[in-house]
Every structure is written in C-alpha cells, then in structure tokens.
Design an enzyme around this catalytic site. Structure first.
Site, PDB file in Angstrom:
ATOM      1  N   SER A   1       0.970  -1.338  -0.168  1.00  0.00           N
ATOM      2  CA  SER A   1       0.164   0.158   0.080  1.00  0.00           C
ATOM      3  C   SER A   1       0.958   1.023  -0.185  1.00  0.00           C
ATOM      4  O   SER A   1       2.036   1.212   0.533  1.00  0.00           O
ATOM      5  CB  SER A   1      -1.020   0.176   1.309  1.00  0.00           C
TER       6      SER A   1
ATOM      7  N   TYR B   1      -3.027  -0.261   9.765  1.00  0.00           N
ATOM      8  CA  TYR B   1      -2.927  -0.497   8.849  1.00  0.00           C
ATOM      9  C   TYR B   1      -1.927  -0.156   8.068  1.00  0.00           C
ATOM     10  O   TYR B   1      -1.346  -1.108   7.285  1.00  0.00           O
ATOM     11  CB  TYR B   1      -4.126   0.297   7.815  1.00  0.00           C
TER      12      TYR B   1
ATOM     13  N   LYS C   1       1.053  -2.783   6.432  1.00  0.00           N
ATOM     14  CA  LYS C   1       1.476  -2.983   4.835  1.00  0.00           C
ATOM     15  C   LYS C   1       3.235  -2.666   4.762  1.00  0.00           C
ATOM     16  O   LYS C   1       3.783  -2.982   3.795  1.00  0.00           O
ATOM     17  CB  LYS C   1       0.723  -1.952   4.131  1.00  0.00           C
TER      18      LYS C   1
END
Length: 290
Positions: A180, A195, A199
């Site tokens: 990401s 999050y 990633k």
C-alpha cells in the site's frame, strides 16, 4: 556482484583453498532459449487471494486478458455476481477455492487443490487484506489483531506455502504481495496507523523473502496501490475537503479503477520480469505515495 567475489574459493584457517560443503544448491535462473520475452502470462497458472471481489477480481480480469491459462481465486467469501459474470466470460479458466488465509492448514489445502487440478502453479498474488481507518486511540486490541492476522500473517502463510510448492515442483515462480502507499507515508485522507504498519511489514517481507529465495529461482515483489475505488474506499472522494486534499497531494485527482493496477502485477508475474525481484512498484498516480 563483481567476478572476483564469485570466483574466490573458500579458504581454511591457514589460507589454503578448500571446498565448501555448506554451499546452498542454487537453481539456475538464466533464461533459456525458449524464454518468452513477451510480457504475457501465457501458459501460467496463477493464484490470487481475495480474488472474488474488489482489487483481487480486477487483477484476475487483467491476468485473463493477458493470456493466463488459469486463475484461481482463494477467498473465504463465496463468489458473487461479478465473479460469476467474469467466470462465464472465461469458462474453464477462472476458478474458486475456499480459503481462510489466516489458517496455515486452509492455505495448504487450497494451494494443493490448485496443483492437483492443474499439475502446477506458476504465480501467486497475496492480495487478501482489510483496512480500518480511525484515530490511533480508537483502535482496540482485537481490531489490531484482526488487521495483522489477515494482512501480515495471512500473506506470510501464503508466500511460504506456495514457495515450498515451487521448490518441490522445480518451478521458478513469482510471488507478488499487495502492499500500500501507506507503507511509505501516512494517508492524510484516511489515516490508520495499524493498517500502515501491516503494509510496511508486507513490504519488508518482500525484500527479505526475495533475498532468501533467489537461490531457488523464486522472485518476490510487491505493488503499492494508491487511492483505488473499491467497496472499502468508496467514501474517500466523498469527503467535503477532497478537492483541497488533492491539491495538497498533487498527481491524478481521482480514485483509480482497480484494473489500472493490473499491468504492474502482470509484469511481475511474467517471464519478462525474470531479473526483477525484491522491489515494490507504487501505482498511486503520485497521490500519497511519496
């Protein structure tokens, strides 16, 4: 690596050259005379986790358009109407296998099912993941565990399992993680510290596993999407300050169609990328990637 480093023999403590009994068995990764230099997936069997919808389904569509022999979606959810429509357009080339990527047993069973049906597997996209955007203070331990179990441990189980199968089958396979843009910098439009951390872990795994498995001819890379229009991001461009944020970010002021990611994955899965390993390709229209 300079030739002098490759050609220097092992030496004993007294400086005499000795044969090494601990050298790993390196698989010759040099392209042969029948190497297909076209960026194509012709003849390749590809597994995609989370391939029943969203980015995963879009990647399946692009891989099929680039002549993949068979695509297998490994997903915990049952296929929906979009998957059924794509499957109808590509009979006998798009398949579904139930898989919970957070379970090593489930991953092993699913990948073995693909190999049993096709006789081989040549590429794998570890794409299944989830996101949750909220202030750091608002995350519970259970929410953080869920993110890491799926995004990190699930990706790791898939990569190690399929790599073992590549080695057993003598296949110089390719693994591509979905990372990401948030592995590079915070997402100001929709922040999520846990999050981004998952990633970042995925992108680090990419580099380390590529280094470990190069001797087997296995390539490991990742793709870092930017703002992609999916069910998980539908709200991003609806924010009242969206235009202002786009002025700040620069780049392409829109969400991408998930299929716009496909070219990067197809390249990394193809024989055209035979010397490409350990890298990440940001596909973010500049937005938020740097």
């Amino acid at each position: 690596m300079p030739p002098s480093m490759l050609d220097t023999p092992a030496t004993s403590g007294n400086g005499n050259a000795t044969a090494s009994n601990t050298s790993p068995a390196f698989l010759d990764t040099t392209p042969g005379p029948d190497h297909d230099w076209k960026v194509s997936l012709k003849g390749k069997v590809i597994g995609i986790t989370g391939g029943n919808r969203g980015i995963g389904l879009a990647l399946a569509q692009v891989c099929l358009a680039n002549d993949a022999e068979a695509i297998y979606s490994l997903d915990i959810f049952e296929p929906g109407e979009e998957f059924a429509a794509l499957q109808k357009a590509h009979p006998k080339r798009l398949h579904y296998v139930h898989c919970d990527v957070t379970s090593e047993e489930s991953v092993n069973t699913a990948i073995d099912a693909v190999i049993a049906a096709q006789g081989a597997i040549h590429g794998f996209i570890a794409n299944a993941g989830m996101t949750k955007h909220q202030p750091a203070f608002d995350f519970s331990r259970a929410q953080i565990d869920q993110l890491f179990n799926l995004n990190v441990f699930g990706a790791y189980f898939c990569a190690t399992t399929v790599a073992r199968r590549f080695i057993d089958l003598g296949i110089k396979g390719s693994i591509v993680f979905t990372a990401s843009m948030t592995s590079y910098r915070p997402n100001r439009a929709a922040p999520s510290a846990p999050y981004g951390a998952t990633k970042g872990a995925v992108r680090n795994m990419t580099h380390t596993l590529a280094m470990e498995w190069a001797k087997h001819g296995i390539r490991v890379n990742s793709v870092s999407p930017g703002f992609i229009k999916t069910a998980m991001t539908y709200f991003v461009d609806q924010a009242p300050d969206w235009d202002l944020k786009m002025q700040y970010y620069g780049g392409m002021p829109r969400l991408a169609d998930p299929k716009e990611l496909g070219g990067a994955y197809v390249y990394l899965l193809s024989d055209g990328a035979s010397y490409t390993t350990g890298i990440d390709i940001p596909v973010a229209g500049i937005v938020g990637a740097w």
